[in-house]
Scaffold this active site. Structure first.
Site: not given
Length: 476
Positions: A72, A254, A78, A256
């Protein structure tokens, strides 16, 4: 989906001339990022660069697509990136969204790329150029962990173009993108009171290659980091499920793509993995990289997460000998004609569109006489357009033996029916989202579904879809 004549012409012309395509419909301008507040990005000194200006040898894919290709950037999408990570696990679905035969090779590369997204019953082609927003020579939005790999950044740009800007992708639910990537129906399962046999349901969905995601609701602070490594107000993708040494486990990622991972039992390098053979760990894809992906006990997952989204497709399940059928219909709410508002307006509610559906038991030999029905009501033009989405919902009524007394015609009930009968199912409330979706377990029989806006005389177009467990079920 075959390339459009427009894309074929773009590619042929630019390969012949040795030039690169420039997309005037989605130009390299700050308004393509944020048309409402362009000054928001002033400090970043944004420059739109092609992959060849950032990397010596850019590639669409490096060692095929992987959920680890999605990291990200500064955009709060997200939900989209978790969906892209799920998409990366299915070559079938990825090839639909990003058709093969494209890349940076000399005979292919013309500066244009094509993507395909499902939109209300049809696959829509989106053509973009490969100029991407950067700051100090680096991509500011989604990027791959592999240097020079471009597929995820280009997909994000194409999806942003579909909805008019990057900023239109701020905030959303995983199911929205999963539907656009597959044409499936995204069932949402809340975990505060989890349904029976949830692990088996998720296990079965994973085996069918249904794309899945999950999320933890915020508790006041957006993207609040917790002591156990999870993030509240954040979306994740589900990438695996297994039983290891008698423990039910689920693998989560995740978007990220960093070390913000679960740190409890069965996390990376936890002592539980010491009792698992190297062969089994390899089969499960267990690594100790700080890549955002981790395993955790399913019981902990249910306690910590708020909801799961499973994107179902029309398919045949050989294990349960069950057909999963999707029926679809378009409709509209027209002021003074078919925009009757919710049940709070009994005088006009019956003027709303009505859809009859017949449900049949998928397995007459079992003890369960109920039929599973997932209803999806989608309103058009609810993201990235000037007007706000309407507040939408629906109600379901059983059409009993007395229905003939209230029929306007063979497919429509008159107002008196709704005044005298209670609904047997509905959305919990009307919502201002693109989609209102609910799962029901109903006896065999005939039902009428009534989609509506909250207030009367609100105009809009919608798309109604039903997922049933037997292809004989029908909508009319």
């Amino acid at each position: 989906m075959e390339p459009s004549k427009r894309f074929q012409q773009i590619k042929a012309d630019h390969l012949k001339k040795g030039t690169l395509f420039e997309d005037s419909d989605f130009p390299p301008d700050i308004k393509s990022i944020d048309p409402g507040n362009p000054a928001k990005y002033d400090e970043y000194d944004i420059k739109w660069l092609r992959p060849g200006e950032m990397f010596e040898k850019p590639a669409l894919f490096i060692d095929d697509a992987s959920q680890l290709d999605i990291c990200q950037g500064m955009l709060g999408d997200c939900w989209l990136l978790a969906s892209i990570a799920s998409l990366a696990q299915s070559k079938e679905h990825l090839n639909k969204v990003l058709p093969p035969g494209q890349g940076f090779e000399k005979k292919q590369y013309c500066g244009a790329f094509r993507f395909c997204f499902w939109q209300f019953g049809e696959w829509v082609e989106v053509i973009i150029d490969d100029r991407l927003p950067t700051s100090k020579g680096k991509l500011i939005f989604v990027h791959s962990a592999d240097r020079g790999e471009m597929w995820s950044a280009l997909l994000e740009k194409a999806y942003a173009k579909l909805f008019k800007s990057y900023e239109a992708l701020m905030g959303g639910r995983i199911g929205e993108a999963l539907v656009d990537f597959t044409g499936g129906i995204a069932e949402k399962i809340t975990l505060h009171v989890p349904p029976k046999n949830l692990f088996k349901r998720v296990q079965r969905a994973h085996k069918r290659k249904n794309l899945m995601g999950c999320a933890i609701d915020a508790t006041g602070i957006a993207e609040e980091k917790t002591d156990n490594g999870l993030v509240k107000g954040h979306c994740y993708s589900l990438t695996g499920i297994a039983i290891v040494n008698g423990t039910e486990l689920i693998r989560v990622r995740n978007p990220w793509g960093n070390d913000r991972e679960w740190n409890g039992p069965w996390s990376d390098e936890s002592e539980e993995w010491n009792k698992v053979s190297a062969k089994e760990k390899a089969e499960l894809g267990v690594t100790y990289d700080h890549d955002g992906e981790f395993w955790m006990p399913f019981s902990d997952f249910v306690r910590e997460f708020t909801r799961i989204t499973i994107c179902h497709r029309a398919t045949f399940d050989s294990e349960s000998n069950t057909h999963f059928n999707i029926s679809e219909r378009e409709g509209s709410w027209v002021k003074g004609v078919s925009a009757g508002g919710c049940r709070n307006y009994p005088d006009t509610f019956g003027t709303n569109p009505q859809f009859m559906v017949t449900l049949t038991d998928p397995d007459p030999t079992d003890d369960d006489d109920d039929c599973t029905l997932i209803v999806s009501l989608m309103q058009k033009n609810s993201r990235g357009f000037l007007h706000s989405p309407l507040s939408i919902g629906f109600m379901i009524y059983e059409v009993g033996d007395d229905a003939f007394m209230f029929m306007e015609d063979e497919n429509r009930l008159e107002k008196k029916f709704f005044l005298r009968h209670k609904s047997c199912g509905s959305t919990p409330r009307h919502i201002c989202n693109r989609e209102a979706i609910q799962t029901f377990s109903l006896p065999e029989g005939e039902y009428v579904i009534v989609p509506s806006t909250y207030e009367p005389n609100e105009e809009g177009k919608f798309y109604l879809r039903l997922l049933t467990e037997k292809s004989a079920s029908k909508i009319k």
